[in-house]
Write an enzyme that holds these catalytic residues in place. Structure first.
Site, mmCIF file in Angstrom:
data_model
loop_
_atom_site.group_PDB
_atom_site.id
_atom_site.type_symbol
_atom_site.label_atom_id
_atom_site.label_comp_id
_atom_site.label_asym_id
_atom_site.label_seq_id
_atom_site.Cartn_x
_atom_site.Cartn_y
_atom_site.Cartn_z
ATOM 1 C CG ASN A 68 43.773 -37.237 10.083
ATOM 2 O OD1 ASN A 68 44.916 -36.814 9.882
ATOM 3 N ND2 ASN A 68 42.696 -36.475 9.931
ATOM 4 C CB ALA A 69 47.509 -37.572 14.406
ATOM 5 C CG MET A 70 46.911 -38.112 7.951
ATOM 6 S SD MET A 70 47.058 -39.891 7.945
ATOM 7 C CE MET A 70 48.075 -40.132 6.515
ATOM 8 C CG LEU A 72 50.020 -30.894 7.760
ATOM 9 C CD1 LEU A 72 50.497 -29.484 8.134
ATOM 10 C CD2 LEU A 72 48.842 -30.803 6.798
ATOM 11 C CB CYS A 129 46.652 -28.920 10.076
ATOM 12 S SG CYS A 129 47.061 -30.604 10.576
ATOM 13 C CG ASN A 190 41.546 -28.914 8.787
ATOM 14 O OD1 ASN A 190 41.515 -30.140 8.940
ATOM 15 N ND2 ASN A 190 42.513 -28.307 8.141
ATOM 16 N N GLY A 215 34.231 -36.635 9.552
ATOM 17 C CA GLY A 215 33.126 -37.542 9.242
ATOM 18 C C GLY A 215 31.833 -37.140 9.940
ATOM 19 N N GLY A 263 35.280 -35.528 2.255
ATOM 20 C CA GLY A 263 36.486 -36.284 2.574
ATOM 21 C C GLY A 263 36.144 -37.665 3.076
HETATM 22 C C1 LIG Z 1 43.188 -38.704 6.521
HETATM 23 C C2 LIG Z 1 42.895 -37.229 6.428
HETATM 24 C C3 LIG Z 1 43.885 -36.366 5.966
HETATM 25 C C4 LIG Z 1 43.637 -34.990 5.883
HETATM 26 N N1 LIG Z 1 44.603 -34.161 5.390
HETATM 27 C C5 LIG Z 1 44.346 -32.836 5.254
HETATM 28 C C6 LIG Z 1 45.316 -31.962 4.680
HETATM 29 O O1 LIG Z 1 46.412 -32.355 4.259
HETATM 30 N N2 LIG Z 1 44.989 -30.630 4.582
HETATM 31 C C7 LIG Z 1 43.784 -30.123 5.006
HETATM 32 O O2 LIG Z 1 43.539 -28.914 4.886
HETATM 33 N N3 LIG Z 1 42.850 -30.949 5.533
HETATM 34 C C8 LIG Z 1 43.098 -32.263 5.657
HETATM 35 N N4 LIG Z 1 42.136 -33.090 6.180
HETATM 36 C C9 LIG Z 1 40.847 -32.515 6.607
HETATM 37 C C10 LIG Z 1 39.787 -32.636 5.502
HETATM 38 O O3 LIG Z 1 40.172 -31.924 4.338
HETATM 39 C C11 LIG Z 1 38.429 -32.092 5.990
HETATM 40 O O4 LIG Z 1 38.567 -30.727 6.317
HETATM 41 C C12 LIG Z 1 37.915 -32.846 7.206
HETATM 42 O O5 LIG Z 1 38.222 -34.222 7.117
HETATM 43 C C13 LIG Z 1 36.420 -32.692 7.409
HETATM 44 O O6 LIG Z 1 35.717 -33.159 6.276
HETATM 45 P P1 LIG Z 1 35.101 -34.657 6.187
HETATM 46 O O7 LIG Z 1 34.306 -34.882 7.436
HETATM 47 O O8 LIG Z 1 34.263 -34.639 4.924
HETATM 48 O O9 LIG Z 1 36.254 -35.591 6.079
HETATM 49 C C14 LIG Z 1 42.367 -34.470 6.277
HETATM 50 C C15 LIG Z 1 41.374 -35.351 6.733
HETATM 51 C C16 LIG Z 1 41.612 -36.713 6.808
HETATM 52 C C17 LIG Z 1 40.516 -37.627 7.296
#
Ligand SMILES: Cc1cc2nc3c(=O)[nH]c(=O)nc-3n(C[C@H](O)[C@H](O)[C@H](O)COP(=O)(O)O)c2cc1C
Length: 304
Positions: A68-70, A72, A129, A190, A215, A263
Site C-alpha cells: 500500500n501507498a495510501m 497517510l 511510514c 510498520n 501481511g 492489520g
Molecule cells: C492499508 C494500510 C494502511 C496503513 N496505514 C497506517 C497508518 O496510517 N499508520 C501506521 O502507523 N501504519 C499504517 N499501516 C501499517 C500497519 O499498521 C502495520 O504496521 C503493517 O500493515 C504490518 O502489519 P500487518 O502485516 O498485520 O498488516 C497501514 C497498513 C495498511 C495495509
C-alpha cells in the site's frame, strides 16, 4: 486460561490490538472490530491538517500480503476528535491508542495532547511510514529528531507513549534511543518499503511507485525485529507484521512481544479475525500445557 496482557498499565484482553490504518477511520468500524474480540485499538494515523494521500492505485494485492501507498490520508485532528470521543463512549473498557504523524516536534506534541484530551489512553508515534516524504520513517532515521520528539511528547502528555519503528536500518539501535528518550513501549514494525511493476505496461503499479508491504510475507522480518529489540531494551514490545494465526501470535510472543497488532490479516480472514486467532492461541497453549502467556514471552531467547 489467562489470555490477557498488562502493558503500559492497560489491560489488553486478548493481547490483540487493531493496527493503525485498517478499519479505523470511524468509531463504528473500530467498535465493530472490538465486538469481534479485539483487545485494543490503534486509530488511523492523524496529522494536523486534512490530507488526501497519494494518487490511485494505492493498494496492490500480492500472493503473500498487501502493498500500500495510501500516503497517510486523514481528516486532520480537529475533525477526527469527533470519532475519538464517539469511540470512547462506545468501547469503555477497551484501550484506545491514538496514532499521530508529523514532521516536527511541535506538531507531534499538539496532536498527542489532542488525542489524550479526546479519549485516547496512550499515543503511538508513527515514526515509520515508508511512503510519506518528510514524515514517518524519515523521523526514525534522524535519531536526534526522534529523541526530541519522544522526549517532548512524553513530557507533555504524561501518558504511555509508544514508538512505532520501521523494519529498516538498525532497529535495535533505534529502539534503544527511543527507550532512553522516554518511550514506554516499542511497536515493531510498520510496513516494509517495497514496490510492484506491471510487465505489460512496463511501469510501477502504485500511484506513488513505492509503498509498504504488509501481511504474511513480512512475518519473518517482524519476528526478527522483535527478537533483536527484545535483546536491547527493557520496555515492552508490541509485535506487528503478518500476524495471521494464533501460532503467529505465539511465535511473536516467544520472540519477546507482550502483545500483537493485527492489520492485513483482517482482509484475508474477515472482521472475526481476532476471535479466530484467540481460539487458535488457546488451543495451541492447551496442547502444550501452558496456562499463562507469561510462560511464553521472550522464551525463544533462553533455548539457544
Ligand atoms: C492499508 C494500510 C494502511 C496503513 N496505514 C497506517 C497508518 O496510517 N499508520 C501506521 O502507523 N501504519 C499504517 N499501516 C501499517 C500497519 O499498521 C502495520 O504496521 C503493517 O500493515 C504490518 O502489519 P500487518 O502485516 O498485520 O498488516 C497501514 C497498513 C495498511 C495495509
Amino acid at each position: 486460561m489467562e489470555l490477557n496482557s498488562e502493558v503500559l498499565g492497560l489491560t489488553f484482553q486478548p493481547p490483540l490490538i487493531l493496527a493503525s490504518g485498517i478499519l479505523d477511520q470511524t468509531a463504528e468500524s473500530m467498535e465493530r472490530v472490538v465486538q469481534e474480540g479485539m483487545g485494543g485499538v490503534v486509530t488511523k494515523s492523524i496529522g494536523i491538517e486534512p490530507r488526501e494521500g497519494h494518487p490511485n492505485p494505492t493498494v496492490v494485492e500480492l500472493e503473500t500480503g498487501l502493498l500500500n501507498a495510501m500516503g497517510l490520508p486523514n481528516p486532520g485532528i480537529e475533525c477526527y476528535t469527533k470519532e475519538l470521543k464517539e469511540l470512547k463512549s462506545r468501547v469503555k473498557d477497551t484501550p484506545i491508542i491514538g496514532s499521530v504523524f508529523a514532521s516536527n516536534t511541535e506538531d507531534f506534541i499538539l496532536l498527542a495532547e489532542k488525542m489524550i484530551l479526546n479519549g485516547a489512553d496512550a499515543v503511538e508515534l508513527n515514526l515509520s511510514c515508508p511512503h510519506a516524504e518528510g514524515y514517518g520513517a524519515s523521523i526514525a532515521s534522524d535519531l536526534e529528531l526522534m529523541d526530541e520528539v519522544i522526549h517532548e511528547v512524553k513530557n507533555s502528555i504524561n501518558r504511555p507513549v509508544l514508538a512505532k519503528l520501521p523494519p529498516s536500518g538498525e532497529i535495535d539501535e533505534k529502539a534503544k534511543v527511543a527507550e532512553e528518550s522516554g518511550a514506554d513501549a516499542i511497536v515493531c514494525v510498520n510496513t516494509v518499503r517495497a514496490m510492484a511493476i506491471n510487465f505489460e505496461t512496463r511501469s510501477p503499479i502504485l500511484g506513488n511507485r513505492i509503498g509498504g508491504y504488509s501481511g504474511k510475507g513480512i512475518k519473518p522480518i517482524g519476528l526478527r525485529c522483535v527478537y533483536e529489540v527484545y535483546e536491547t531494551v527493557d520496555i515492552p514490545i508490541i509485535g506487528c507484521g503478518g500476524v495471521t494465526t494464533g501460532r503467529d501470535a505465539l511465535e511473536y510472543m516467544l520472540a519477546g512481544a507482550s502483545a500483537l497488532q493485527l492489520g492485513t490479516a483482517i482482509k484475508y480472514r474477515g472482521v472475526e479475525t481476532p476471535k479466530k486467532i484467540t481460539d487458535e492461541m488457546a488451543s495451541l497453549m492447551k496442547k502444550e500445557d501452558l496456562s499463562n502467556l507469561k510462560e511464553i514471552i521472550g522464551k525463544a531467547h533462553q533455548l539457544r
